[in-house]
Design an enzyme around this catalytic site. Sequence first.
Site, short mmCIF file in Angstrom:
data_model
loop_
_atom_site.label_atom_id
_atom_site.label_comp_id
_atom_site.label_asym_id
_atom_site.label_seq_id
_atom_site.Cartn_x
_atom_site.Cartn_y
_atom_site.Cartn_z
N GLY A 188 40.37 -19.53 -24.93
CA GLY A 188 40.84 -19.60 -23.53
C GLY A 188 40.50 -20.26 -22.41
O GLY A 188 41.09 -20.21 -21.48
N SER B 199 18.66 -10.85 -26.95
CA SER B 199 18.80 -10.81 -25.16
C SER B 199 18.75 -9.17 -24.78
O SER B 199 18.93 -9.23 -23.73
CB SER B 199 19.78 -11.56 -24.83
OG SER B 199 21.05 -10.94 -25.23
N GLY C 258 40.13 -23.82 -22.51
CA GLY C 258 40.64 -24.97 -22.33
C GLY C 258 39.97 -25.91 -23.13
O GLY C 258 40.20 -27.32 -22.68
N LYS C 259 39.34 -25.67 -24.21
CA LYS C 259 38.58 -26.87 -25.22
C LYS C 259 39.76 -27.39 -25.75
O LYS C 259 39.77 -28.76 -25.80
CB LYS C 259 37.95 -25.99 -26.29
CG LYS C 259 36.71 -25.02 -25.82
CD LYS C 259 36.11 -24.41 -26.84
CE LYS C 259 36.80 -23.58 -28.03
NZ LYS C 259 37.38 -22.30 -27.11
N LYS D 299 26.85 -14.91 -18.83
CA LYS D 299 26.50 -13.41 -18.49
C LYS D 299 26.69 -13.21 -17.01
O LYS D 299 26.75 -12.29 -16.52
CB LYS D 299 24.99 -13.49 -19.11
CG LYS D 299 24.84 -13.36 -20.43
CD LYS D 299 23.15 -13.32 -20.88
CE LYS D 299 23.18 -13.32 -22.34
NZ LYS D 299 21.60 -13.12 -22.99
N PRO E 166 34.08 -19.75 -25.19
CA PRO E 166 35.14 -18.56 -25.89
C PRO E 166 36.39 -19.00 -25.72
O PRO E 166 36.83 -19.98 -25.11
CB PRO E 166 34.71 -17.53 -24.67
CG PRO E 166 34.37 -18.19 -23.54
CD PRO E 166 33.65 -19.29 -24.01
#
Length: 778
Positions: A364, A684, A366-367, A727, A362
Amino acid sequence: MIYRYGSEQIRIKDRLPVVPLRDTIVFPFMVYPMIVGRQFSVDALQAAMVGDKQILLLAQKLKEVEQPKADDLYTFGTVARVLQVMKQAGGTIKVLVEGICRTQAEKLTSGDRYLIAHHDIVADSYADDPTTLEALSRTARKIFNEYVTLNRRIPDEVLGYAANVEEAGKLADIIAAHLQVAPGVRQSLLQIAEVEKRLQRLSEILSSEIEILKLEQEIDSGVRESLTKSQREFYLQHQLKVIKEELGQKEDGTDVQGYEDQIARLSLSEEARKKAIEEVNRLARMHSYSAEAAVIRGYLDWLLGLPWSVYTKDRANFKEVESILDAEHYGLQKAKKRISEHLAVMQLSGGVKGTILCLVGPPGVGKTSLGKSVAHALDRKFARMSLGGIKDEAEIRGHRRTYIGSLPGRIVQMLKKAKSANPVFLLDEVDKIGSSFQGDPAAALLEVLDPEQNSTFQDHYLECEFDLSKILFITTANTAAGIPPALLDRMETIDLPGYLEFEKIGIAEGFLIPKQKIECGLIDRRINIGKKVLQTIIRDYTREAGVRELERKIGAIFRQLAQRIARGEKKKSFIVRKTDLPAYLGAPRYHGLTVGTAMVGKAIGLAWTQSGGEISPVEVKLTVGSGKLILTGKLGEVMRESAQTAVTLVKSQARVLQIAADGFQKLDIHMHFPEGAVPKDGPSAGVTILVALASALLKKIPNRQLAYSGEITLSGEILPVGGLNAKLIAAVRAGVRKVALPAGNQPEIEELPEELTSKVEITYLKKAKDILKLAFPK
């Protein structure tokens, strides 16, 4: 032994010191200067000077050998006497030697400091036919005269000397001594003792060399004619230059010369060099103000501005590489471990190997900054290209030069900006590539990211190949589901699901607070934000997988402190307390489980979104009706199918659940998924829907401490799901302490960090009846 040399009789020893020669063959009757520098040769020469000044000269088979042994030398050589010795600067000795006779070394032994040879003199031998010998001598003399005439490097005095030699053997050696041929050919002549054969071989070699010299003369004549033409062109070009200067076109020639200098200086590929020369020649023939000349200049600026053969050297200390990655990123241990493995393979194999790494997680988490850290750790240049929203294939491959305003693709543009042909190249948001009538950028990326193809990547604008194989490509995506399958096949995904609370606190203390102090000009102020305060900000003011919102909140506090200082406050230190947060950040946005807790007809689920894990409740109400199923909450097709599956499964188990079978025909089932403006989909939610539906039908409250994730089938099987790391982080963040998950996910859970799994109690389920027993224990 006694040897007759001309009118002399010379006593030659059976054992002589050996001086090995490199690229030099000394013949009898030849006076030759030599430079002796190797210590064993100097020692052999000194031994000869102490004695009768006789040495044995043997040629080396390979000139590269510095310490020749017996096997490294030819056995045929020349006995020579030393005429003169002169010491030179640097420890070398200049020696003048005179060849006496042929000899063959029978045995070579190593003395204390040099080689010693036992040898037998090889005298010239003649056939019984003097007429043949005379004919061969005349032929050799005649051909040698022609050879010397054509060869400017041999002085004419040699012809006068050879003309006065009557002895056939001596004549053959004098001619052989002045032949300018390979050392191996001269050695073969030295080894021929039969004078007739030697003369015959000399005539063959001389004839071949004469043909070569004649061809050289023809070429030289053609070059001289070309030079004459070039001089004429130079004169005309000079006149043209003066005329252009008068017309104000002086820069044209300057441009051409500048491009030619660049081409000569740069290490271009052969294809690129040929293309550049063609374009410069076209430019030279054009008027400097023409539109096409401007296009060519733009093309040459791009072509010559690329980092052809410009490579940076990777950091050699691998431990230092790992320490830089650890220092610049808190947490993300699994991702850093896989990247470290990839970099280790690169270092040992000497190049970029294997699949392309794709960082999936997701926003933020740090990718992008992790890609920058890889570049810093390797000490490589860094290039970044965002793929979000790209719909034109030309963004990757470039535009063809037939279009007005055409440019290279952004791959080539970033390489020029990086000034390196082996940067770390980050392709951001690879899951957000589009496609249109202008082509499919994802298909163009297949060549870029394929290690088997990208060594010959061809940009449409450049029209020549550029090697991308040395580039370390790293891609990022929010979800692997959005990556085109063919592109995903070339990549290995590394999940970055998000940070735990303690990790966010560590990141804030180690990275975010120091960064905001610098950005807000508070570097000389002491600002204390304790762990408890950071924990409150994380819990009450942010709800995210990454740390972007946390950084914004810290920045908001620091900006208000900067404002107070700018207004004249003199304090040097500030303490931010929990009670101060409403003044800085306003009222808290989140209060524990904002979705509430379980109740009749309501169950708490765990969902994965592109922003990380979330708590996702399901509400079910039964009303008098005709058996309709009503679904609300902006659901996708997969979740609608999960709801229908749960209803069918409950109907099939009506007797077990003690529900009247005809009750379903008189009731409408309304399922609602809160936050109706947010799209929801994914396989899910089946277990959560099942529990909420059963709760409504049984009129019982499900286990209040439980949250669920899993998919169900019509036969009651519970299937494994994905995104469990995110999750569980959401469960911990929301204060959930017990989680029910599919048994098929147990191996994956066991690989997660203990800091995460230790905070929740996990129960694994295989069948629908297991979840119903867990949710309704009584």
